[in-house]
Design a protein around this motif. Structure first.
Motif, PDB file in Angstrom:
ATOM      1  N   VAL A  96     -38.731 -17.214 -41.391  1.00  0.00           N
ATOM      2  CA  VAL A  96     -38.999 -16.002 -42.175  1.00  0.00           C
ATOM      3  C   VAL A  96     -38.042 -14.899 -41.765  1.00  0.00           C
ATOM      4  N   PHE A  97     -37.859 -14.700 -40.445  1.00  0.00           N
ATOM      5  CA  PHE A  97     -36.917 -13.687 -39.970  1.00  0.00           C
ATOM      6  C   PHE A  97     -35.516 -13.964 -40.498  1.00  0.00           C
ATOM      7  N   ARG A  98     -35.104 -15.200 -40.400  1.00  0.00           N
ATOM      8  CA  ARG A  98     -33.766 -15.612 -40.822  1.00  0.00           C
ATOM      9  C   ARG A  98     -33.552 -15.359 -42.316  1.00  0.00           C
ATOM     10  N   TYR A  99     -34.581 -15.625 -43.097  1.00  0.00           N
ATOM     11  CA  TYR A  99     -34.507 -15.401 -44.540  1.00  0.00           C
ATOM     12  C   TYR A  99     -34.365 -13.907 -44.850  1.00  0.00           C
ATOM     13  N   ILE A 100     -35.148 -13.087 -44.162  1.00  0.00           N
ATOM     14  CA  ILE A 100     -35.107 -11.638 -44.388  1.00  0.00           C
ATOM     15  C   ILE A 100     -33.787 -11.046 -43.884  1.00  0.00           C
ATOM     16  N   SER A 154     -27.786 -17.450 -41.487  1.00  0.00           N
ATOM     17  CA  SER A 154     -27.084 -18.023 -40.345  1.00  0.00           C
ATOM     18  C   SER A 154     -27.754 -17.696 -39.017  1.00  0.00           C
ATOM     19  N   MET A 155     -28.453 -16.569 -38.978  1.00  0.00           N
ATOM     20  CA  MET A 155     -28.944 -16.068 -37.689  1.00  0.00           C
ATOM     21  C   MET A 155     -30.449 -15.956 -37.661  1.00  0.00           C
TER      22      MET A 155
END
Length: 160
Positions: free
Chosen positions: A65-69, A93-94
């Motif tokens: 979820v963090f990576r998507y946001i 990517s991160m």
């Protein structure tokens, strides 16, 4: 040019193919190791078994979820140099989920046997390096993925 391209595809021992194969082997061995640990936990304790599923699972979802946001660009998007793998994903990517996954699994294994867990952490470091060499992640992506995997593992398995 056409012949050169065909030669590169046929040479399975090229630097690029060795890097890609090494990453695939490490990823596969990690999956097999995780399944074996789940079997051991299942035979030993239902609580450990459930923890060994939920901790990596929930933390994987949180990282995803963090990576998507956050949606950081990948090296090949920034530099224009194509990745070794032929990957075409834009953004996300991160952090590196490959690196995160092996590190959270290593921490889960560490909970069962610290010696095997340490070996897996070392192998996870190699996988992170391979992800950078493949040009699908920046160094910061794999460092953050590793730190999150270790962090979630410490929070749940070690600190309580």
């Amino acid at each position: 040019m056409g012949r050169e391209k065909k030669r590169r595809k046929k040479n399975i021992f090229s630097f690029e193919n060795i890097i890609i194969m090494a990453g695939n082997i490490i990823t596969g061995l990690t999956a097999v190791s995780y399944i074996l640990v789940l079997i051991l936990f299942f035979n030993e304790s239902m609580t450990k078994f459930i923890e060994a599923i939920l901790v990596p699972g929930i933390s994987f979802v949180l990282v995803s979820v963090f990576r998507y946001i956050y949606n950081a660009p990948r090296p090949y998007e920034v530099t224009g140099i194509p990745p070794m793998t032929g990957k075409k994903t834009k953004g996300k990517s991160m952090p590196s989920r490959h690196t995160f996954s092996i590190f959270i699994i290593a921490m889960t294994v560490f909970y069962y046997d610290y010696r095997i867990g340490i070996c897996m952490l070392l192998v996870g470091t190699v996988l992170g390096i391979l992800r950078v060499i493949e040009r699908v992640h920046f160094v910061k992506d794999v460092v953050v993925g590793a730190a999150l995997g270790i962090g979630f593992g410490l929070i749940y398995y070690v600190l309580p």
